[in-house]
Write a protein that holds these residues in place. Structure first.
Motif, PDB file in Angstrom:
ATOM      1  N   PHE A  19       3.713   2.116   1.306  1.00  0.00           N
ATOM      2  CA  PHE A  19       3.700   2.707  -0.025  1.00  0.00           C
ATOM      3  C   PHE A  19       2.247   2.836  -0.483  1.00  0.00           C
ATOM      4  O   PHE A  19       1.498   1.849  -0.453  1.00  0.00           O
ATOM      5  CB  PHE A  19       4.469   1.823  -1.021  1.00  0.00           C
ATOM      6  CG  PHE A  19       5.821   1.407  -0.516  1.00  0.00           C
ATOM      7  CD1 PHE A  19       6.903   2.267  -0.596  1.00  0.00           C
ATOM      8  CD2 PHE A  19       5.999   0.165   0.077  1.00  0.00           C
ATOM      9  CE1 PHE A  19       8.142   1.892  -0.108  1.00  0.00           C
ATOM     10  CE2 PHE A  19       7.230  -0.220   0.563  1.00  0.00           C
ATOM     11  CZ  PHE A  19       8.310   0.648   0.476  1.00  0.00           C
ATOM     12  N   PRO A  20       1.818   4.016  -0.894  1.00  0.00           N
ATOM     13  CA  PRO A  20       0.462   4.151  -1.431  1.00  0.00           C
ATOM     14  C   PRO A  20       0.260   3.160  -2.577  1.00  0.00           C
ATOM     15  O   PRO A  20       1.191   2.915  -3.353  1.00  0.00           O
ATOM     16  CB  PRO A  20       0.429   5.601  -1.932  1.00  0.00           C
ATOM     17  CG  PRO A  20       1.490   6.304  -1.145  1.00  0.00           C
ATOM     18  CD  PRO A  20       2.568   5.283  -0.926  1.00  0.00           C
ATOM     19  N   PRO A  21      -0.910   2.561  -2.689  1.00  0.00           N
ATOM     20  CA  PRO A  21      -1.139   1.547  -3.733  1.00  0.00           C
ATOM     21  C   PRO A  21      -0.743   2.009  -5.130  1.00  0.00           C
ATOM     22  O   PRO A  21      -0.210   1.226  -5.924  1.00  0.00           O
ATOM     23  CB  PRO A  21      -2.646   1.284  -3.632  1.00  0.00           C
ATOM     24  CG  PRO A  21      -2.985   1.613  -2.217  1.00  0.00           C
ATOM     25  CD  PRO A  21      -2.096   2.758  -1.836  1.00  0.00           C
ATOM     26  N   GLU A  22      -0.980   3.275  -5.437  1.00  0.00           N
ATOM     27  CA  GLU A  22      -0.652   3.768  -6.778  1.00  0.00           C
ATOM     28  C   GLU A  22       0.855   3.903  -6.997  1.00  0.00           C
ATOM     29  O   GLU A  22       1.310   4.090  -8.138  1.00  0.00           O
ATOM     30  CB  GLU A  22      -1.327   5.121  -7.038  1.00  0.00           C
ATOM     31  CG  GLU A  22      -0.863   6.266  -6.145  1.00  0.00           C
ATOM     32  CD  GLU A  22      -1.632   6.363  -4.834  1.00  0.00           C
ATOM     33  OE1 GLU A  22      -1.585   7.448  -4.215  1.00  0.00           O
ATOM     34  OE2 GLU A  22      -2.276   5.358  -4.445  1.00  0.00           O
ATOM     35  N   ASN A  23       1.637   3.788  -5.903  1.00  0.00           N
ATOM     36  CA  ASN A  23       3.092   3.900  -6.012  1.00  0.00           C
ATOM     37  C   ASN A  23       3.791   2.544  -5.995  1.00  0.00           C
ATOM     38  O   ASN A  23       5.017   2.486  -5.937  1.00  0.00           O
ATOM     39  CB  ASN A  23       3.648   4.761  -4.876  1.00  0.00           C
ATOM     40  CG  ASN A  23       3.311   6.232  -5.044  1.00  0.00           C
ATOM     41  OD1 ASN A  23       2.708   6.625  -6.040  1.00  0.00           O
ATOM     42  ND2 ASN A  23       3.694   7.044  -4.075  1.00  0.00           N
ATOM     43  N   VAL A  24       3.025   1.462  -6.030  1.00  0.00           N
ATOM     44  CA  VAL A  24       3.603   0.123  -6.128  1.00  0.00           C
ATOM     45  C   VAL A  24       3.636  -0.251  -7.605  1.00  0.00           C
ATOM     46  O   VAL A  24       2.596  -0.481  -8.228  1.00  0.00           O
ATOM     47  CB  VAL A  24       2.787  -0.902  -5.314  1.00  0.00           C
ATOM     48  CG1 VAL A  24       3.395  -2.295  -5.463  1.00  0.00           C
ATOM     49  CG2 VAL A  24       2.740  -0.495  -3.844  1.00  0.00           C
ATOM     50  N   LEU A  25       4.837  -0.273  -8.179  1.00  0.00           N
ATOM     51  CA  LEU A  25       4.990  -0.407  -9.628  1.00  0.00           C
ATOM     52  C   LEU A  25       5.756  -1.679  -9.976  1.00  0.00           C
ATOM     53  O   LEU A  25       6.713  -2.045  -9.288  1.00  0.00           O
ATOM     54  CB  LEU A  25       5.740   0.800 -10.188  1.00  0.00           C
ATOM     55  CG  LEU A  25       5.172   2.183  -9.819  1.00  0.00           C
ATOM     56  CD1 LEU A  25       6.074   3.282 -10.358  1.00  0.00           C
ATOM     57  CD2 LEU A  25       3.753   2.334 -10.365  1.00  0.00           C
ATOM     58  N   THR A  26       5.340  -2.328 -11.043  1.00  0.00           N
ATOM     59  CA  THR A  26       5.971  -3.571 -11.476  1.00  0.00           C
ATOM     60  C   THR A  26       6.569  -3.418 -12.868  1.00  0.00           C
ATOM     61  O   THR A  26       5.860  -3.051 -13.817  1.00  0.00           O
ATOM     62  CB  THR A  26       4.952  -4.727 -11.480  1.00  0.00           C
ATOM     63  OG1 THR A  26       4.389  -4.858 -10.166  1.00  0.00           O
ATOM     64  CG2 THR A  26       5.616  -6.035 -11.867  1.00  0.00           C
ATOM     65  N   ARG A  27       7.868  -3.623 -12.961  1.00  0.00           N
ATOM     66  CA  ARG A  27       8.632  -3.755 -14.206  1.00  0.00           C
ATOM     67  C   ARG A  27       8.846  -2.472 -14.996  1.00  0.00           C
ATOM     68  O   ARG A  27       9.870  -2.330 -15.658  1.00  0.00           O
ATOM     69  CB  ARG A  27       8.005  -4.823 -15.110  1.00  0.00           C
ATOM     70  CG  ARG A  27       8.063  -6.204 -14.501  1.00  0.00           C
ATOM     71  CD  ARG A  27       7.657  -7.262 -15.505  1.00  0.00           C
ATOM     72  NE  ARG A  27       7.771  -8.589 -14.907  1.00  0.00           N
ATOM     73  CZ  ARG A  27       7.487  -9.718 -15.544  1.00  0.00           C
ATOM     74  NH1 ARG A  27       7.079  -9.672 -16.810  1.00  0.00           N
ATOM     75  NH2 ARG A  27       7.620 -10.876 -14.925  1.00  0.00           N
ATOM     76  N   ALA A  28       7.919  -1.542 -14.991  1.00  0.00           N
ATOM     77  CA  ALA A  28       8.118  -0.331 -15.801  1.00  0.00           C
ATOM     78  C   ALA A  28       7.322   0.832 -15.234  1.00  0.00           C
ATOM     79  O   ALA A  28       6.273   0.637 -14.606  1.00  0.00           O
ATOM     80  CB  ALA A  28       7.709  -0.581 -17.250  1.00  0.00           C
ATOM     81  N   LEU A  29       7.834   2.047 -15.463  1.00  0.00           N
ATOM     82  CA  LEU A  29       7.106   3.235 -15.051  1.00  0.00           C
ATOM     83  C   LEU A  29       5.937   3.481 -15.992  1.00  0.00           C
ATOM     84  O   LEU A  29       6.078   3.331 -17.210  1.00  0.00           O
ATOM     85  CB  LEU A  29       8.022   4.464 -15.080  1.00  0.00           C
ATOM     86  CG  LEU A  29       9.117   4.577 -14.023  1.00  0.00           C
ATOM     87  CD1 LEU A  29       9.966   5.815 -14.306  1.00  0.00           C
ATOM     88  CD2 LEU A  29       8.527   4.657 -12.628  1.00  0.00           C
ATOM     89  N   PRO A  30       4.796   3.882 -15.463  1.00  0.00           N
ATOM     90  CA  PRO A  30       3.716   4.314 -16.355  1.00  0.00           C
ATOM     91  C   PRO A  30       4.146   5.582 -17.084  1.00  0.00           C
ATOM     92  O   PRO A  30       4.972   6.353 -16.581  1.00  0.00           O
ATOM     93  CB  PRO A  30       2.549   4.574 -15.392  1.00  0.00           C
ATOM     94  CG  PRO A  30       3.164   4.745 -14.054  1.00  0.00           C
ATOM     95  CD  PRO A  30       4.420   3.943 -14.048  1.00  0.00           C
ATOM     96  N   PRO A  31       3.626   5.819 -18.278  1.00  0.00           N
ATOM     97  CA  PRO A  31       4.058   6.980 -19.080  1.00  0.00           C
ATOM     98  C   PRO A  31       4.027   8.300 -18.323  1.00  0.00           C
ATOM     99  O   PRO A  31       4.899   9.153 -18.515  1.00  0.00           O
ATOM    100  CB  PRO A  31       3.067   6.978 -20.247  1.00  0.00           C
ATOM    101  CG  PRO A  31       2.670   5.541 -20.389  1.00  0.00           C
ATOM    102  CD  PRO A  31       2.628   4.998 -18.987  1.00  0.00           C
ATOM    103  N   ALA A  32       3.061   8.466 -17.432  1.00  0.00           N
ATOM    104  CA  ALA A  32       2.919   9.739 -16.721  1.00  0.00           C
ATOM    105  C   ALA A  32       4.082  10.013 -15.774  1.00  0.00           C
ATOM    106  O   ALA A  32       4.301  11.156 -15.368  1.00  0.00           O
ATOM    107  CB  ALA A  32       1.602   9.757 -15.946  1.00  0.00           C
ATOM    108  N   LEU A  33       4.857   8.963 -15.426  1.00  0.00           N
ATOM    109  CA  LEU A  33       5.939   9.127 -14.454  1.00  0.00           C
ATOM    110  C   LEU A  33       7.326   9.075 -15.082  1.00  0.00           C
ATOM    111  O   LEU A  33       8.324   9.225 -14.381  1.00  0.00           O
ATOM    112  CB  LEU A  33       5.842   8.037 -13.375  1.00  0.00           C
ATOM    113  CG  LEU A  33       4.573   8.005 -12.528  1.00  0.00           C
ATOM    114  CD1 LEU A  33       4.649   6.868 -11.509  1.00  0.00           C
ATOM    115  CD2 LEU A  33       4.353   9.331 -11.817  1.00  0.00           C
TER     116      LEU A  33
END
Length: 203
Positions: A19-33
């Motif tokens: 998984f690209p580092p920017e696609n490893v997400l914890t607990r919530a989506l960033p607003p842009a996604l």
């Protein structure tokens, strides 16, 4: 009644592990996604998606780790090579997902009351999962593996189980006359669960 197709079973999918580092997400989506409909090579960690509406979204080569998706809506959702690790998936209707390229992996998940009815799931691996009253009616589970899984009151009816490995499964009950079990593997301890309909006691 929905019946499994006669297509040849697919080869086992490799679990998604990059998984690209920017696609490893914890607990919530960033607003842009937040409005994104298609996710490829995403790793979701610790998300609470209980009762979430995931209808129509597509996930490809993704992993959900320690997430709660209990009661989420999966109508027309695409799960293409998606791994669930340590997730709560109570009552999920996987049967409502798109059939195209449907592929999943389960490790240490709570899948009680989930439905996979009619899905193509050859070579799928379930490891350390609870599957109480899960529904596999009309499902193709050819060469699937239920490793260290708990299967009380799990439904197998008109299910393709050729080569399926139940050797370390617990509380298995199924009717050999209602399922295709040629080449399926069972532990000796599972024998009573195969004889329930005959009213026999194995002591």
């Amino acid at each position: 009644m929905r019946r499994p197709s006669t297509r040849k079973p697919a080869k086992a999918l490799a679990r998604p592990d990059y998984f690209p580092p920017e696609n490893v997400l914890t607990r919530a989506l960033p607003p842009a996604l937040v409005g994104l409909r298609e996710f490829e090579q995403f790793h979701f960690i610790g998300f609470d998606l209980s009762q979430a509406n995931l209808a129509g979204r597509r996930f490809t080569d993704c992993r959900f780790e320690n997430c709660n998706l209990a009661g989420a809506t999966l109508a027309d959702a695409g799960l293409q090579n998606v791994a669930f690790d340590g997730c709560k998936l109570l009552g999920l209707q996987f049967t409502a997902c798109r059939d195209l390229l449907f592929g999943v992996h389960f490790d240490r998940c709570q899948l009680d009351y989930a439905s996979f009815a009619g899905k193509q799931m050859a070579n799928t691996r379930f490891e350390g999962c609870s599957l109480r009253e899960a529904d596999f009616a009309n499902t193709d589970l050819t060469n699937a593996v239920f490793a260290d899984c708990d299967l009380p009151d799990t439904v197998f009816e008109n299910t393709k189980l050729a080569g399926t490995d139940f050797r370390t499964a617990r509380h298995l009950q199924l009717d050999p006359a209602l399922n295709q079990i040629k080449g399926a593997r069972f532990a000796l301890e599972s024998l009573p669960g195969l004889l329930t309909k005959f009213g026999l006691l194995v002591e």
